[in-house]
Design a protein around this motif. Structure first.
Motif, mmCIF file in Angstrom:
data_model
loop_
_atom_site.group_PDB
_atom_site.id
_atom_site.type_symbol
_atom_site.label_atom_id
_atom_site.label_comp_id
_atom_site.label_asym_id
_atom_site.label_seq_id
_atom_site.Cartn_x
_atom_site.Cartn_y
_atom_site.Cartn_z
ATOM 1 N N LEU A 1 0.820 -1.213 0.000
ATOM 2 C CA LEU A 1 0.000 0.000 0.000
ATOM 3 C C LEU A 1 0.854 1.263 0.000
ATOM 4 C CD1 LEU A 1 -2.788 -1.044 2.522
ATOM 5 C CD2 LEU A 1 -2.744 -1.296 0.037
ATOM 6 N N THR A 2 2.048 1.181 0.567
ATOM 7 C CA THR A 2 2.929 2.334 0.621
ATOM 8 C C THR A 2 3.644 2.558 -0.704
ATOM 9 O OG1 THR A 2 3.240 1.956 2.994
ATOM 10 C CG2 THR A 2 4.823 3.373 1.929
ATOM 11 N N ASP A 3 3.848 1.501 -1.468
ATOM 12 C CA ASP A 3 4.438 1.591 -2.809
ATOM 13 C C ASP A 3 3.405 2.226 -3.742
ATOM 14 O OD1 ASP A 3 5.224 1.071 -5.465
ATOM 15 O OD2 ASP A 3 6.213 -0.797 -4.918
ATOM 16 N N LYS A 4 3.683 3.417 -4.247
ATOM 17 C CA LYS A 4 2.694 4.156 -5.027
ATOM 18 C C LYS A 4 2.260 3.409 -6.288
ATOM 19 C CE LYS A 4 4.396 8.667 -3.442
ATOM 20 N NZ LYS A 4 3.289 8.933 -2.519
ATOM 21 N N LEU A 5 3.149 2.668 -6.897
ATOM 22 C CA LEU A 5 2.789 1.910 -8.092
ATOM 23 C C LEU A 5 1.966 0.675 -7.742
ATOM 24 C CD1 LEU A 5 6.108 2.179 -10.133
ATOM 25 C CD2 LEU A 5 3.908 3.220 -10.719
ATOM 26 N N ALA A 6 2.383 -0.062 -6.729
ATOM 27 C CA ALA A 6 1.640 -1.247 -6.317
ATOM 28 C C ALA A 6 0.266 -0.871 -5.774
ATOM 29 C CB ALA A 6 2.430 -2.025 -5.265
ATOM 30 N N ALA A 7 0.171 0.279 -5.117
ATOM 31 C CA ALA A 7 -1.106 0.719 -4.557
ATOM 32 C C ALA A 7 -2.138 0.979 -5.651
ATOM 33 C CB ALA A 7 -0.908 1.970 -3.715
ATOM 34 N N LYS A 8 -1.682 1.420 -6.824
ATOM 35 C CA LYS A 8 -2.625 1.653 -7.928
ATOM 36 C C LYS A 8 -3.325 0.352 -8.316
ATOM 37 C CE LYS A 8 -0.485 5.664 -10.143
ATOM 38 N NZ LYS A 8 -0.308 6.338 -11.437
ATOM 39 N N ALA A 9 -2.565 -0.721 -8.440
ATOM 40 C CA ALA A 9 -3.159 -2.015 -8.789
ATOM 41 C C ALA A 9 -4.101 -2.488 -7.684
ATOM 42 C CB ALA A 9 -2.062 -3.047 -9.038
ATOM 43 N N TYR A 10 -3.726 -2.257 -6.445
ATOM 44 C CA TYR A 10 -4.562 -2.656 -5.307
ATOM 45 C C TYR A 10 -5.899 -1.912 -5.343
ATOM 46 C CZ TYR A 10 -5.912 -3.512 -0.448
ATOM 47 O OH TYR A 10 -6.584 -3.886 0.689
ATOM 48 N N ILE A 11 -5.861 -0.611 -5.619
ATOM 49 C CA ILE A 11 -7.083 0.192 -5.663
ATOM 50 C C ILE A 11 -7.969 -0.248 -6.823
ATOM 51 C CG2 ILE A 11 -7.981 2.524 -6.050
ATOM 52 C CD1 ILE A 11 -5.489 3.555 -4.529
ATOM 53 N N ARG A 12 -7.367 -0.521 -7.985
ATOM 54 C CA ARG A 12 -8.164 -0.974 -9.139
ATOM 55 C C ARG A 12 -8.905 -2.271 -8.824
ATOM 56 N NH1 ARG A 12 -3.431 0.595 -12.229
ATOM 57 N NH2 ARG A 12 -3.883 2.491 -13.461
ATOM 58 N N ILE B 1 -9.448 14.899 -0.896
ATOM 59 C CA ILE B 1 -10.329 14.465 0.196
ATOM 60 C C ILE B 1 -9.687 13.223 0.799
ATOM 61 C CG2 ILE B 1 -12.584 13.532 0.810
ATOM 62 C CD1 ILE B 1 -13.796 15.214 -1.408
ATOM 63 N N LYS B 2 -9.453 13.261 2.120
ATOM 64 C CA LYS B 2 -8.698 12.204 2.791
ATOM 65 C C LYS B 2 -9.567 11.612 3.898
ATOM 66 C CE LYS B 2 -4.492 14.677 1.597
ATOM 67 N NZ LYS B 2 -3.164 15.162 1.999
ATOM 68 N N VAL B 3 -9.756 10.291 3.835
ATOM 69 C CA VAL B 3 -10.710 9.605 4.702
ATOM 70 C C VAL B 3 -9.975 8.647 5.635
ATOM 71 C CG1 VAL B 3 -12.819 8.224 4.777
ATOM 72 C CG2 VAL B 3 -12.389 9.740 2.827
ATOM 73 N N HIS B 4 -10.146 8.840 6.945
ATOM 74 C CA HIS B 4 -9.572 7.930 7.939
ATOM 75 C C HIS B 4 -10.568 6.806 8.210
ATOM 76 C CE1 HIS B 4 -6.024 10.254 9.534
ATOM 77 N NE2 HIS B 4 -6.630 11.184 8.823
ATOM 78 N N ASP C 1 -6.849 -2.231 10.455
ATOM 79 C CA ASP C 1 -7.244 -1.601 11.714
ATOM 80 C C ASP C 1 -7.279 -0.081 11.602
ATOM 81 O OD1 ASP C 1 -4.490 -2.063 11.326
ATOM 82 O OD2 ASP C 1 -4.028 -1.813 13.435
ATOM 83 N N HIS C 2 -6.400 0.489 10.785
ATOM 84 C CA HIS C 2 -6.471 1.922 10.475
ATOM 85 C C HIS C 2 -5.720 2.190 9.181
ATOM 86 C CE1 HIS C 2 -4.862 6.057 10.305
ATOM 87 N NE2 HIS C 2 -6.065 6.367 10.718
ATOM 88 N N VAL C 3 -6.272 3.083 8.378
ATOM 89 C CA VAL C 3 -5.603 3.538 7.170
ATOM 90 C C VAL C 3 -6.262 4.836 6.736
ATOM 91 C CG1 VAL C 3 -7.093 2.364 5.503
ATOM 92 C CG2 VAL C 3 -4.692 2.757 4.933
ATOM 93 N N ARG C 4 -5.511 5.665 6.034
ATOM 94 C CA ARG C 4 -6.099 6.869 5.433
ATOM 95 C C ARG C 4 -6.144 6.674 3.923
ATOM 96 N NH1 ARG C 4 -2.773 12.173 5.539
ATOM 97 N NH2 ARG C 4 -2.381 11.564 3.364
ATOM 98 N N VAL C 5 -7.332 6.823 3.354
ATOM 99 C CA VAL C 5 -7.527 6.662 1.923
ATOM 100 C C VAL C 5 -7.716 8.051 1.317
ATOM 101 C CG1 VAL C 5 -8.919 5.599 0.114
ATOM 102 C CG2 VAL C 5 -8.611 4.424 2.318
ATOM 103 N N GLY D 1 -6.176 8.567 -5.060
ATOM 104 C CA GLY D 1 -4.954 9.222 -4.636
ATOM 105 C C GLY D 1 -4.004 8.197 -4.045
ATOM 106 N N GLU D 2 -3.607 8.402 -2.806
ATOM 107 C CA GLU D 2 -2.683 7.491 -2.147
ATOM 108 C C GLU D 2 -3.376 6.757 -1.007
ATOM 109 O OE1 GLU D 2 0.644 9.786 -0.884
ATOM 110 O OE2 GLU D 2 1.190 10.422 -2.909
ATOM 111 N N ILE D 3 -2.699 5.738 -0.500
ATOM 112 C CA ILE D 3 -3.117 5.047 0.717
ATOM 113 C C ILE D 3 -2.025 5.297 1.749
ATOM 114 C CG2 ILE D 3 -3.703 2.838 1.765
ATOM 115 C CD1 ILE D 3 -4.537 1.852 -0.986
#
Length: 337
Positions: free
Chosen positions: A69-80, A179-182, A250-254, A266-268
């Motif tokens: 999730l911290t890897d910006k490229l890998a996070a894109k695939a995760y979100i898709r 817009i950032k969601v906890h 348990d916690h993340v900001r999307v 955006g980012e995770i």
């Protein structure tokens, strides 16, 4: 919040006390920096407050998913995969060597960034900055790990790369830029909308209702973001989408990027504000601490051996007792008229 549980069996209390000493001695720089930034000595073994929970995550919870999730490229695939209908900014090029950047890169409006850190962006438009300058800066980024000082370990194993991304036309001045969601275990704690260009922001609760209070980035009351119908609609959309991306963490900001046409991925964020985030409204941090269930963390979900097994059992017992106390308190509280 999780306080000291006097009814906890003595064996668990002793284990948690010993763990606090061990973790404090093992991470003196992080504990000292925490105390200097936030004004109190943390308990990294049995956290109670939101910032302590963040410290515990950095020191104890080595969830492999955090790296993805911290890897910006890998996070894109995760979100898709999690939310296919949410547009993701297009990656136009990626590579390990800045020298391989496309020669015609400066001709269009794009963003150049590394995949292993935050606040490292080069906005390219109309041939500026020059390609040689971009390469020099990109080399510096890729030559060093990110997050060492603040113990943000999930950045360290990332295979560092550089990528070029389309630059979205964000809705600054009309709606917001971000817009950032906890989210805690599927429940939205609060939302932060900001307009980075206009230097304005606003906070919302988990239902999208405006909250009082300011944030460190835009602390003045005259920096409040105007509450338009479109902003409120986009906040509600983000609240609906964020738990799907957060999953059972348990916690993340999307984070979402905002254009006039709608939301984009955006980012995770695993370590919001490197774990030092504060708000002028104390209810925000209190709610985060109440909703953050350590028992849902990867650390407490897996089996342990030896000393770690004793510590995990003690912490699980503390979480269980705290959950029972919260339920009792809710049952004793009269319902609002």
């Amino acid at each position: 919040m999780m306080g000291t549980c006097a009814d906890l069996p003595a064996r668990h209390r002793w284990v948690l006390m010993a763990a606090r000493i061990v973790l404090t001695l093992r991470h003196p720089a992080l504990v000292t920096r925490f105390a200097m930034r936030l004004g109190y000595l943390p308990n990294p073994a049995a956290p109670s407050r939101y910032n302590e929970l963040m410290l515990w995550r950095k020191i104890v919870d080595r969830n492999p998913l955090f790296v993805t999730l911290t890897d910006k490229l890998a996070a894109k695939a995760y979100i898709r995969a999690a939310c296919p209908e949410l547009p993701v900014p297009e990656t136009l090029w990626s590579g390990r060597h800045p020298e391989d950047l496309p020669v015609d890169l400066p001709s269009g409006g794009v963003v150049v960034k590394p995949n292993h850190g935050c606040a490292m962006n080069i906005f390219v438009s109309e041939g500026r900055p020059e390609r040689a300058e971009i390469i020099r800066k990109a080399r510096r980024w890729l030559d060093k790990p990110y997050g060492r000082r603040n113990g943000e370990w999930a950045y360290w194993p990332i295979n560092r790369a550089l990528f070029v991304e389309e630059r979205l036309d964000l809705a600054s001045g009309s709606i917001a830029t971000d817009i950032k969601v906890h989210v805690c275990s599927g429940i939205v704690s609060h939302v932060w909308a900001e307009d980075k260009l206009a230097e304005r922001s606003h906070l919302f609760d988990g239902q999208g209702m405006p909250l009082p209070g300011r944030d460190p980035d835009y602390p003045r009351e005259d920096q409040a973001l105007p509450l338009t119908s479109r902003l409120l609609d986009f906040v509600r959309q983000a609240i609906a989408l964020a738990p799907r991306i957060a999953g059972d963490l348990d916690h993340v900001r999307v984070d979402f990027l905002v254009t006039d046409k709608g939301l984009h991925a955006g980012e995770i964020c695993i370590y919001t504000a490197a774990g030092y985030g504060t708000w002028t409204n104390p209810a925000i941090a209190d709610r985060l601490a109440r909703l953050w269930r350590l028992e849902d963390s990867a650390y407490l979900r897996r089996r342990h051996r030896g000393v770690s097994r004793l510590y995990a059992a003690a912490l699980r017992a503390r979480c269980s007792m705290q959950g029972a106390n919260k339920l009792r308190d809710r049952m004793r509280t009269p319902s609002p008229e």
